[in-house]
Design a protein around this motif. Sequence first.
Motif, PDB file in Angstrom:
ATOM      1  N   GLY A  39     -17.075  35.117  -7.418  1.00 13.77           N
ATOM      2  CA  GLY A  39     -17.855  33.882  -7.336  1.00 13.77           C
ATOM      3  C   GLY A  39     -17.926  33.377  -5.902  1.00 13.77           C
ATOM      4  N   LYS A  40     -16.802  33.482  -5.170  1.00 14.94           N
ATOM      5  CA  LYS A  40     -16.822  32.956  -3.789  1.00 14.94           C
ATOM      6  C   LYS A  40     -17.717  33.818  -2.900  1.00 14.94           C
ATOM      7  CE  LYS A  40     -12.064  34.540  -3.384  1.00 14.94           C
ATOM      8  NZ  LYS A  40     -11.868  34.530  -4.840  1.00 14.94           N
ATOM      9  N   THR A 112     -21.227  20.639  -8.925  1.00 17.18           N
ATOM     10  CA  THR A 112     -20.241  21.547  -9.526  1.00 17.18           C
ATOM     11  C   THR A 112     -19.911  21.114 -10.950  1.00 17.18           C
ATOM     12  OG1 THR A 112     -19.336  21.907  -7.332  1.00 17.18           O
ATOM     13  CG2 THR A 112     -17.910  22.472  -9.180  1.00 17.18           C
ATOM     14  N   LYS A 167     -12.057  32.520 -16.852  1.00 18.81           N
ATOM     15  CA  LYS A 167     -13.370  31.898 -17.017  1.00 18.81           C
ATOM     16  C   LYS A 167     -13.866  32.122 -18.457  1.00 18.81           C
ATOM     17  CE  LYS A 167     -13.600  30.628 -12.724  1.00 18.81           C
ATOM     18  NZ  LYS A 167     -12.390  31.232 -12.192  1.00 18.81           N
ATOM     19  N   TYR A 324      -5.845  21.766  -8.963  1.00 18.97           N
ATOM     20  CA  TYR A 324      -5.778  22.061  -7.525  1.00 18.97           C
ATOM     21  C   TYR A 324      -4.677  21.235  -6.856  1.00 18.97           C
ATOM     22  CZ  TYR A 324     -10.140  23.846  -9.174  1.00 18.97           C
ATOM     23  OH  TYR A 324     -11.066  24.506  -9.927  1.00 18.97           O
TER      24      TYR A 324
HETATM   25  C1  LIG Z   1     -15.509  25.778  -9.270  1.00 17.09           C
HETATM   26  C2  LIG Z   1     -15.302  27.167  -8.748  1.00 17.09           C
HETATM   27  N1  LIG Z   1     -16.116  27.649  -7.797  1.00 17.09           N
HETATM   28  C3  LIG Z   1     -15.982  28.901  -7.291  1.00 17.09           C
HETATM   29  C4  LIG Z   1     -14.988  29.746  -7.731  1.00 17.09           C
HETATM   30  C5  LIG Z   1     -14.828  31.104  -7.120  1.00 17.09           C
HETATM   31  O1  LIG Z   1     -14.929  32.140  -8.055  1.00 17.09           O
HETATM   32  P1  LIG Z   1     -14.081  33.515  -7.854  1.00 17.09           P
HETATM   33  O2  LIG Z   1     -12.676  33.231  -8.238  1.00 17.09           O
HETATM   34  O3  LIG Z   1     -14.762  34.488  -8.768  1.00 17.09           O
HETATM   35  O4  LIG Z   1     -14.231  33.887  -6.432  1.00 17.09           O
HETATM   36  C6  LIG Z   1     -14.115  29.293  -8.718  1.00 17.09           C
HETATM   37  C7  LIG Z   1     -13.022  30.159  -9.188  1.00 17.09           C
HETATM   38  O5  LIG Z   1     -12.130  29.793  -9.876  1.00 17.09           O
HETATM   39  C8  LIG Z   1     -14.267  27.979  -9.242  1.00 17.09           C
HETATM   40  O6  LIG Z   1     -13.437  27.500 -10.181  1.00 17.09           O
END
Ligand SMILES: Cc1ncc(COP(=O)(O)O)c(C=O)c1O
Length: 393
Positions: A39-40, A112, A167, A324
């Motif tokens: 995701g990042k 978000t 997820k 977090y």
């Molecule tokens: C709100 C949010 N954005 C982005 C990400 C990034 O995803 P990834 O862990 O697949 O890189 C996460 C991952 O937990 C997330 O919770």
Amino acid sequence: VDAILSALEACAPSRSQARLEAELKAFLGVDHLFFVSSGKAALALTLQTLHTLRRVRRVLIPAYTCFSVPAAVIRAGLEPVLVDVDPATFDFEQSSLTRALDHRDVLCVIPTHLFGCRSDVSRVRALARPNVFLVEDAAQAFGLTDGSGKRLGSIGDAGVFSFGRGKHLTCGHAGMFVTSSPAIARAFANSCSPLPPAGFAPSLRAWAELVLMSVFIDPRLYWFPSALPFLGLGETVYDPDFRMTRLPSTATGALRRWLRRLERTHRERALTSDAWTRELGLASPGGRQGVPLLRFPLLTSSAEERTALLDLARRQGLGVSAMYPSAVHRIPELRDRFRGQRYPGAELLAARLVTLPTHRYVRELDRQAFRHARARIAGVPSRSAPQPVEASC
Ligand SMILES: Cc1ncc(COP(=O)(O)O)c(C=O)c1O
């Protein structure tokens, strides 16, 4: 049997990937979709892409969110601008959002959908200048919808998703970018073209992790993977130096029969979310029932109550998490950048939020144990006058 079939399917990734892409595009109602390693990575590439379309650098993100989000902004070489969060909705706080949008050099805003609570994308659209891009972070909201039935992640100019651990739908590690804009899709394809393949070793490792996690996800067995440091379970790290690659070939196989799995997990998570709402005596999130939250957010009355509650819940193996470790402006590597700035909503969440699991292994007995723990802790002495606030995303 499922694992063997998935592994066989992973041997023919391009055919199964094309089929998966077509299914997901139809499901989300978008015209273009790209898979990447996480995701990042999807977020960093999205921001790099948007920057090629408009040469300004400010990216508005929530002051309380996953640390991967500021990491992706920094990785893209852009400037994170924090917007405070309303602790009752987990969405942007109105006056902070208006102030941040007032600047001419805003490239994009990242509404978000934290925990599956919807962020009001149309509000941001109404407040922002027309040339500001909206990129929904739907990492925690796969398959969820807005009030009109549109899938979250498909409402803004682009959306990013994560198929990482924990997820709604997971294949170990993977991410996805979607858009219905032909110009953004073309530019994103260009940004992706230099990406290296995932490589055999990371693909194999992702596969092994997935198998391990699917066996040990049951809370009574979870102590085992959480004792393995290389899995990094429960850790939130800020690391802009993450790998960005194409999708590991094993991921497509691991997403086999995704719709059936998703429907099942949504059903189970919606039931558990509703049970938490009912049994904890809260108003249902956003006045809506049946929302399959990824985690159930609950604000404690004070930081002291939270510490005591987390401690008790951990000893009973209830899967309660503080989420977090801090607001974004307090991340040590970013502290200088945001020196002197204040985000009270984000600070409050960082000090007092707990999140409860909603997956299928949460039994009535676990919920009862949590309720007892909460009642026991309620008498904890507190320095700050306790003001219970109900989260209503
Ligand atoms: C709100 C949010 N954005 C982005 C990400 C990034 O995803 P990834 O862990 O697949 O890189 C996460 C991952 O937990 C997330 O919770």
